[in-house]
Design a protein around this motif. Structure first.
Motif, PDB file in Angstrom:
ATOM      1  N   HIS A  54       0.848  -1.202   0.000  1.00  0.00           N
ATOM      2  CA  HIS A  54       0.000   0.000   0.000  1.00  0.00           C
ATOM      3  C   HIS A  54       0.882   1.250   0.000  1.00  0.00           C
ATOM      4  O   HIS A  54       0.942   1.975   0.999  1.00  0.00           O
ATOM      5  N   PRO A  55       1.537   1.528  -1.120  1.00  0.00           N
ATOM      6  CA  PRO A  55       2.492   2.648  -1.140  1.00  0.00           C
ATOM      7  C   PRO A  55       1.828   4.026  -1.068  1.00  0.00           C
ATOM      8  O   PRO A  55       2.476   4.994  -0.680  1.00  0.00           O
ATOM      9  N   ASP A  56       0.546   4.130  -1.428  1.00  0.00           N
ATOM     10  CA  ASP A  56      -0.107   5.443  -1.425  1.00  0.00           C
ATOM     11  C   ASP A  56      -0.244   6.010  -0.025  1.00  0.00           C
ATOM     12  O   ASP A  56       0.109   7.156   0.220  1.00  0.00           O
ATOM     13  N   ASP A  57      -0.793   5.212   0.900  1.00  0.00           N
ATOM     14  CA  ASP A  57      -0.999   5.690   2.279  1.00  0.00           C
ATOM     15  C   ASP A  57      -0.930   4.504   3.242  1.00  0.00           C
ATOM     16  O   ASP A  57      -1.953   3.997   3.695  1.00  0.00           O
ATOM     17  N   PRO A  58       0.277   4.049   3.557  1.00  0.00           N
ATOM     18  CA  PRO A  58       0.400   2.873   4.432  1.00  0.00           C
ATOM     19  C   PRO A  58      -0.116   3.124   5.850  1.00  0.00           C
ATOM     20  O   PRO A  58      -0.662   2.216   6.483  1.00  0.00           O
ATOM     21  N   GLN A  59       0.014   4.358   6.348  1.00  0.00           N
ATOM     22  CA  GLN A  59      -0.467   4.648   7.700  1.00  0.00           C
ATOM     23  C   GLN A  59      -1.984   4.516   7.777  1.00  0.00           C
ATOM     24  O   GLN A  59      -2.512   3.991   8.752  1.00  0.00           O
ATOM     25  N   GLU A  60      -2.668   4.988   6.766  1.00  0.00           N
ATOM     26  CA  GLU A  60      -4.132   4.886   6.752  1.00  0.00           C
ATOM     27  C   GLU A  60      -4.567   3.423   6.699  1.00  0.00           C
ATOM     28  O   GLU A  60      -5.515   3.022   7.366  1.00  0.00           O
ATOM     29  N   TRP A  61      -3.847   2.619   5.919  1.00  0.00           N
ATOM     30  CA  TRP A  61      -4.200   1.206   5.823  1.00  0.00           C
ATOM     31  C   TRP A  61      -3.978   0.512   7.171  1.00  0.00           C
ATOM     32  O   TRP A  61      -4.807  -0.285   7.610  1.00  0.00           O
ATOM     33  N   ALA A  62      -2.859   0.828   7.839  1.00  0.00           N
ATOM     34  CA  ALA A  62      -2.600   0.244   9.156  1.00  0.00           C
ATOM     35  C   ALA A  62      -3.652   0.698  10.161  1.00  0.00           C
ATOM     36  O   ALA A  62      -4.090  -0.086  11.015  1.00  0.00           O
ATOM     37  N   PHE A  63      -4.089   1.957  10.050  1.00  0.00           N
ATOM     38  CA  PHE A  63      -5.144   2.442  10.931  1.00  0.00           C
ATOM     39  C   PHE A  63      -6.448   1.682  10.684  1.00  0.00           C
ATOM     40  O   PHE A  63      -7.167   1.351  11.628  1.00  0.00           O
ATOM     41  N   MET A  64      -6.760   1.415   9.419  1.00  0.00           N
ATOM     42  CA  MET A  64      -7.975   0.654   9.117  1.00  0.00           C
ATOM     43  C   MET A  64      -7.903  -0.751   9.702  1.00  0.00           C
ATOM     44  O   MET A  64      -8.896  -1.272  10.205  1.00  0.00           O
ATOM     45  N   GLU A  65      -6.727  -1.368   9.652  1.00  0.00           N
ATOM     46  CA  GLU A  65      -6.561  -2.694  10.258  1.00  0.00           C
ATOM     47  C   GLU A  65      -6.714  -2.625  11.772  1.00  0.00           C
ATOM     48  O   GLU A  65      -7.304  -3.509  12.385  1.00  0.00           O
ATOM     49  N   GLU A  66      -6.162  -1.587  12.376  1.00  0.00           N
ATOM     50  CA  GLU A  66      -6.307  -1.404  13.821  1.00  0.00           C
ATOM     51  C   GLU A  66      -7.778  -1.211  14.192  1.00  0.00           C
ATOM     52  O   GLU A  66      -8.277  -1.799  15.158  1.00  0.00           O
ATOM     53  N   HIS A  67      -8.478  -0.423  13.397  1.00  0.00           N
ATOM     54  CA  HIS A  67      -9.905  -0.189  13.646  1.00  0.00           C
ATOM     55  C   HIS A  67     -10.700  -1.480  13.453  1.00  0.00           C
ATOM     56  O   HIS A  67     -11.620  -1.770  14.232  1.00  0.00           O
ATOM     57  N   ALA A  68     -10.356  -2.270  12.448  1.00  0.00           N
ATOM     58  CA  ALA A  68     -11.044  -3.540  12.219  1.00  0.00           C
ATOM     59  C   ALA A  68     -10.814  -4.496  13.394  1.00  0.00           C
ATOM     60  O   ALA A  68     -11.734  -5.217  13.813  1.00  0.00           O
ATOM     61  N   ALA A  69      -9.603  -4.502  13.936  1.00  0.00           N
ATOM     62  CA  ALA A  69      -9.321  -5.341  15.104  1.00  0.00           C
ATOM     63  C   ALA A  69     -10.131  -4.874  16.300  1.00  0.00           C
ATOM     64  O   ALA A  69     -10.623  -5.688  17.090  1.00  0.00           O
ATOM     65  N   TRP A  70     -10.284  -3.564  16.448  1.00  0.00           N
ATOM     66  CA  TRP A  70     -11.114  -3.024  17.531  1.00  0.00           C
ATOM     67  C   TRP A  70     -12.561  -3.463  17.338  1.00  0.00           C
ATOM     68  O   TRP A  70     -13.219  -3.864  18.290  1.00  0.00           O
ATOM     69  N   PHE A  71     -13.037  -3.394  16.113  1.00  0.00           N
ATOM     70  CA  PHE A  71     -14.419  -3.759  15.823  1.00  0.00           C
ATOM     71  C   PHE A  71     -14.675  -5.235  16.104  1.00  0.00           C
ATOM     72  O   PHE A  71     -15.753  -5.615  16.544  1.00  0.00           O
ATOM     73  N   ARG A  72     -13.657  -6.083  15.866  1.00  0.00           N
ATOM     74  CA  ARG A  72     -13.774  -7.525  16.133  1.00  0.00           C
ATOM     75  C   ARG A  72     -13.433  -7.881  17.579  1.00  0.00           C
ATOM     76  O   ARG A  72     -13.446  -9.053  17.945  1.00  0.00           O
ATOM     77  N   SER A  73     -13.067  -6.889  18.386  1.00  0.00           N
ATOM     78  CA  SER A  73     -12.695  -7.069  19.794  1.00  0.00           C
ATOM     79  C   SER A  73     -11.446  -7.933  19.959  1.00  0.00           C
ATOM     80  O   SER A  73     -11.326  -8.696  20.904  1.00  0.00           O
ATOM     81  N   HIS A  74     -10.491  -7.782  19.034  1.00  0.00           N
ATOM     82  CA  HIS A  74      -9.198  -8.452  19.146  1.00  0.00           C
ATOM     83  C   HIS A  74      -8.189  -7.428  19.665  1.00  0.00           C
ATOM     84  O   HIS A  74      -7.494  -6.774  18.888  1.00  0.00           O
ATOM     85  N   THR A  75      -8.138  -7.305  20.968  1.00  0.00           N
ATOM     86  CA  THR A  75      -7.354  -6.239  21.580  1.00  0.00           C
ATOM     87  C   THR A  75      -5.864  -6.392  21.322  1.00  0.00           C
ATOM     88  O   THR A  75      -5.186  -5.408  21.036  1.00  0.00           O
TER      89      THR A  75
END
Length: 93
Positions: A54-75
């Motif tokens: 994800h060369p365009d915006d790797p930080q945003e992609w990592a944030f989306m993964e972090e948010h998805a983990a929060w949504f799935r309750s995988h702390t």
């Protein structure tokens, strides 16, 4: 008799507070301590892969993964992605 009442009172307080203390302790372990036990090399490897995929915006992609983990309750996973995001922020300035 008075001492026994005091002892029973303290036992009741401790037993009543135990679930709260255990819940807070578990959250601190899962979100802060467990992700810190992941080796830096693994975090760097994941950050390299995210930057490559994800060369365009790797930080945003990592944030989306972090948010998805929060949504799935995988702390613990959320903490891992937070560390990856911090590594990306360090690299990208």
């Amino acid at each position: 008799m008075e001492t026994a009442k005091h002892i029973l009172g303290w036992i009741a307080i401790i037993l009543g507070a135990a679930p709260i203390v255990l819940g807070i302790g578990w959250s601190v372990w899962e979100f802060n301590i467990a992700p810190m036990l992941i080796p830096r090399a693994e975090i760097a490897r994941i950050a390299d892969q995210v930057m490559r995929d994800h060369p365009d915006d790797p930080q945003e992609w990592a944030f989306m993964e972090e948010h998805a983990a929060w949504f799935r309750s995988h702390t613990a996973e959320q903490g891992r992605w937070r560390r990856v995001r911090c590594e990306l922020r360090r690299r990208l300035g």
